[in-house]
Each structure stands twice: as structure tokens, then as C-alpha cells.
Design an enzyme around this catalytic site. Structure first.
Site: not given
Ligand code: NAD
Length: 471
Positions: A64, A69, A98, A105
Site C-alpha cells: 500500500h 522495507k 508512521d 523481508k
Molecule cells: P544479532 O545477530 O546481532 O544478535 C542475535 C543475538 O541473539 C546474538 O547475541 C546471539 O548470540 C543471540 N542468540 C541467538 N540464538 C540464541 C538462543 N537460542 N538463545 C539465546 N541467545 C541467542 O541479531 P539482531 O540484529 O540483534 O536481531 C535480534 C532480533 O531483533 C531478531 O529477532 C531480529 O529480527 C530483531 N530485529 C532486529 C533489528 C535490527 O535492526 N538489527 C530490527 C528489528 C528487529
């Protein structure tokens, strides 16, 4: 006990709950729920003298608004359903805060730790080329960002691949966000998701009614926090909560174990130890091998910041935290969410709480399209205005403003990092206010998650009902 829904089923059930509150027609419900398109690729890269075939996806959910993104994830467990769930969450997330984007993804089925930097560069360039060729990376229509297992380096390789394939596209730098600063990135993007989690919690604690409903009182100071996942999101959230609000990080859980210290861990010292040794082991006597069990200890706030489905029907009943702050995407299954709600827990939902990343990605994309660094035009004017104000203050008070006072005033200059943080704080604060208003004004909305979905989905549905000419 009811079985847990998959990640995609959970997101869809949460969406349908909101669609029912909004009384959307069955057709519109179906249309918004599903991804518009999903592209699956298999491509070879030459490694160690042979070809290795990789498998990846890019899903585009609601279109929409364009571009769509959403991050690109590198993990061995990635599959199409997970990418579709994450793409749907991105549509709702952008709508909540917003940000004028649809949702998308991407994911590559790979364990990045098994490859050298040089190999990862070639794999990323090959994956990007596949996506670019089908317009699944494009500054106008589809813009990736980092997610689990990817960061600024991967984004720079994707941006460079796009630029090579599209040398005349003046907006090429806007084809991905989360780039390094000297590749068109923006100050404050790396910390953005964690910082958004921090602002979200600060805003929550500025509403005494909400804090009381969660069974707590006061501010974030000395609140006892357990954090699962200490990567990009977990580290920055923990750091700002500790350093700027005086919260106590009493446990940090990673895949290789956990640390537990009721007096509070030093977040930066833990981070330095991980960088030096590769893990948590050896940091102190507080090391615990079974990290998952620490999610169940008594604390004020539990922040899952790792993977989806970490709180399920199996452990939801044992969670003792008052607040579950979803920094990760989908850390609580639909059924576990019902158990937490019945137990009186407050869940601050992912589609709101971790939206800081996409918010600052929006600032980066806008800056790339405008081809100018934020604050560049007015920095000197601001400096002169400040100098003139200080002179006037000194004349009126007949006292000199000392260096410390001058520095304090300079802290609020409009350099890029300050502007980004200001825009992010404003976004997180105003979005929370909007969500809590939906919750408080609709008796059929039981919790913040449903409120966030209702708030997001109504805006998307409004577009289709009122403006979409092809429907
Ligand atoms: P990352 O790869 O930087 O870090 C992931 C962390 O999770 C690491 O410390 C790893 O050791 C830990 N981990 C992995 N498996 C695990 C387990 N089974 N038990 C405990 N710890 C575990 O990833 P990130 O970018 O920090 O993303 C983390 C979450 O946040 C994801 O769900 C991602 O989709 C979400 N997210 C990330 C962003 C971003 O900007 N990076 C934005 C929105 C949402």
C-alpha cells in the site's frame, strides 16, 4: 495443552484478532494478511574449488506504500514461512510508527560463521544480484536493511552490487539502508533498534497507570532486567537502559550460556569480554551454562532480543517478569501470549517496540534521496544563534558562561546523531501514546499487542477502502 502456532500462524492470528475488532470484510482481511509476492532463489558460488548452492527468499507483503522495507537475515534456520511472517510484521510495524513504507523481508539460509569475509562478500554480492535482477532490491520499490546475521558490511556489498548494475541511477545509495557512514549510511542507525527499545520503555514508564497495571511503580531506575540475545539489538538496549536510566541488567543470555548477577552486570565490560574471547564464558563466576532457564527468574522486565518463539506454551506459565518487552521479532507465540495475558503480564509488542530500526532506516533512505547530510544547511546558523544567546545571557547576568555550561548547551546542536535520536525518540513516544489510547478507548481491545495491530491495520485498510483504484 494447546500446541504452539508457527511464527507465521502466530502473526496471522494476531492480525485476525485485530481485523475482527475493526470488522474488516473477509476479502479485505485475506488481502492484507497475505504476502503480495515471494521470490525464492537458488544460486551457486565457487568456494574451495567447487560450487556451493545457496537458497534465499525475499517476500513483499503489503504494497500500500512503496518502497516495501525490511531486513535481510542470514541464518541456517531461515525458511519461506519465517520470511513471510517477518514481512507481514514489517507492514504492521511501519504503519504503527508512521513510516511511509510497505513491508518486506529477506533471508539467506546460511551459517555466516562458517565462511571467511571474502567468501561472505561474494555470496552476498551473488544473492544481491539475483534480487536486483528481479527488482527485489530497488530504491523506489524494495529496500532491504540489516537483520540477524547481517550488518553494515553486508549492506555495503549489496549497495555496491546495485550501483554496478545500475550506474545511472542517481538514487542508487537508497537501495539498502544500514550502510556504513562512508557508503551513505546515517549516524545512529547501528544503535537504532536498541535505542528505540530504550525510548519505548522510557515512554511506558512515563505513564503511571500503565506501570501500575504491570504491577510495578516508579521509573526505570534500579528496575531488574533480564535480556536474552546480546547482538545488535540486545546490546544497545541493555547499554542505554543501564547508562541513561540506571536500570540493573541482572542477566544476559546468549546461545553459549548466560551471566547472572543480582547486583547488575556492567554491559560494556561484558561486551568487551565477548569481543576478546568470542563468548560469555570466563567473564566471571556468574556464568551459567543453561541460559534458557534464566528467562524464568524473578525480575521486573524480560527483554527477549534473540529469536522468535522463545516464550511458548512450554515455559510461558513459568515467566515471572512483570513486563515482557519484545525487542526480537515474534519471541512469544500466539498461545503463549494468551497465557501471559491471563497471568496478568504486560507485553510490549514487537511491532511497536523494535520499530526503531526501520524508523532510522527511513531517515537514512530520505537522506540518500535528498543527497544531503542532515543538519548540513543550518549548523552554522544554529552556532551563531547560540553564540548570540550566550553573549546576551552574559550581558544580562554580568556573569561569564563557563566551559562546562557552554558544552551543556552544545549537546543539543543539530548534528546528525542528535537529529536522528530526536526523530526516533519522538516517533517512539508518540506511537506509544497512540497505541495506549486505542487500548484505553476500546473495551474489546484487551492488551497493547492487539491495540498496536488495530492501530496499524486500520491505516492499511483505510488505504484500500478509500484510495486504491484497482480494487
Ligand atoms: P544479532 O545477530 O546481532 O544478535 C542475535 C543475538 O541473539 C546474538 O547475541 C546471539 O548470540 C543471540 N542468540 C541467538 N540464538 C540464541 C538462543 N537460542 N538463545 C539465546 N541467545 C541467542 O541479531 P539482531 O540484529 O540483534 O536481531 C535480534 C532480533 O531483533 C531478531 O529477532 C531480529 O529480527 C530483531 N530485529 C532486529 C533489528 C535490527 O535492526 N538489527 C530490527 C528489528 C528487529
Amino acid at each position: 495443552m494447546e500446541a504452539d502456532s508457527s511464527f507465521l500462524e502466530s502473526v496471522n492470528k494476531m492480525f485476525i484478532r485485530a481485523a475482527q475488532v475493526l470488522e474488516l470484510s473477509p476479502g479485505l482481511t485475506e488481502h492484507i494478511k497475505e504476502c503480495s509476492s515471494v521470490y525464492e532463489v537458488r544460486f551457486p558460488v565457487r568456494i574451495d574449488g567447487d560450487y556451493k548452492v545457496f537458497r534465499g527468499w525475499r517476500a513483499s507483503h503489503s504494497e500500500h506504500k512503496l518502497p516495501v522495507k525490511g531486513g535481510i537475515r542470514y541464518a541456517p534456520t531461515v525458511d519461506q514461512q519465517e520470511i513471510e511472517a517477518l514481512a507481514a510484521l514489517m507492514s504492521y510495524k511501519c504503519s504503527v510508527v508512521d513510516v511511509p513504507f510497505g513491508g518486506a523481508k529477506g533471508g539467506l539460509c546460511i551459517d555466516p560463521s562458517q565462511y571467511s569475509r571474502e567468501e561472505l562478500k561474494r555470496i552476498t554480492a551473488a544473492f544481491a544480484e539475483e534480487l536486483i535482477n528481479k527488482d527485489y532490491i530497488n530504491p523506489a520499490t524494495n529496500v532491504p536493511a540489516p537483520d540477524m546475521g547481517t550488518g553494515p558490511m553486508e549492506m555495503s556489498w549489496m549497495a555496491d552490487t546495485y550501483r554496478k548494475l545500475n550506474p545511472t541511477d542517481i538514487n542508487a545509495a537508497a537501495c539498502v539502508t544500514g550502510k556504513p557512514l562512508d557508503m551513505g549510511g546515517i549516524d545512529g542507525r547501528v544503535e537504532a533498534t536498541g535505542r528505540g527499545v530504550f525510548y519505548g520503555l522510557v515512554e511506558f514508564f512515563s505513564h503511571p497507570d500503565d506501570v501500575e497495571e504491570a504491577g510495578l511503580s516508579g521509573s526505570l531506575k534500579d528496575k531488574r532486567i533480564v535480556i536474552q540475545g546480546f547482538g545488535n539489538v540486545g546490546y544497545y538496549a541493555a547499554r542505554f537502559l543501564q547508562q541513561e536510566e540506571g536500570a540493573k541488567i541482572i542477566a544476559i543470555i546468549k546461545s553459549d550460556g548466560a551471566l547472572h548477577d543480582e547486583e547488575g552486570l556492567d554491559v560494556d565490560a561484558v561486551k568487551a569480554h565477548i569481543e576478546e574471547t568470542g563468548g560469555l564464558k570466563g567473564y566471571s563466576a556468574d556464568y551459567v551454562a543453561d541460559g534458557l532457564s534464566l528467562m524464568e527468574i524473578e525480575c521486573d522486565i524480560l527483554i527477549p532480543a534473540a529469536l522468535e518463539a522463545q516464550i511458548t506454551t512450554e515455559n510461558a506459565g513459568r515467566i515471572r517478569a512483570n513486563i515482557i518487552a519484545e525487542a526480537a521479532n515474534g519471541p512469544v507465540t500466539y498461545e503463549a501470549d494468551l497465557i501471559l495475558h491471563a497471568a496478568g503480564k504486560t507485553v510490549i509488542p514487537d511491532l511497536y517496540l523494535n520499530a526503531g530500526g526501520v524508523t532510522v532506516s527511513y531517515f537514512e533512505w530520505s537522506r540518500n534521496i535528498s543527497h544531503m547530510k542532515l543538519g548540513r544547511m543550518d549548523r552554522q546558523i544554529q552556532q551563531r544563534r547560540l553564540d548570540a544567546s550566550i553573549t546576551l545571557m552574559e550581558q544580562m547576568s554580568r556573569k561569564k558562561v563557563d566551559d562546562k555550561q557552554r558544552q551543556a548547551l552544545l549537546r543539543y546542536q543539530s548534528d546528525e546523531l542528535n537529529l536522528v535520536r530526536s526523530g526516533l525518540e519522538d516517533t517512539m513516544r508518540s506511537s506509544y501514546k497512540a497505541i495506549r489510547m486505542v487500548k484505553n478507548n476500546h473495551h474489546e481491545v484487551p492488551d497493547l499487542r492487539t491495540a498496536a495491530y488495530v492501530y496499524a491495520v486500520e491505516k492499511i485498510a483505510h488505504y484500500y477502502r478509500e484510495y486504491a483504484v484497482h480494487l
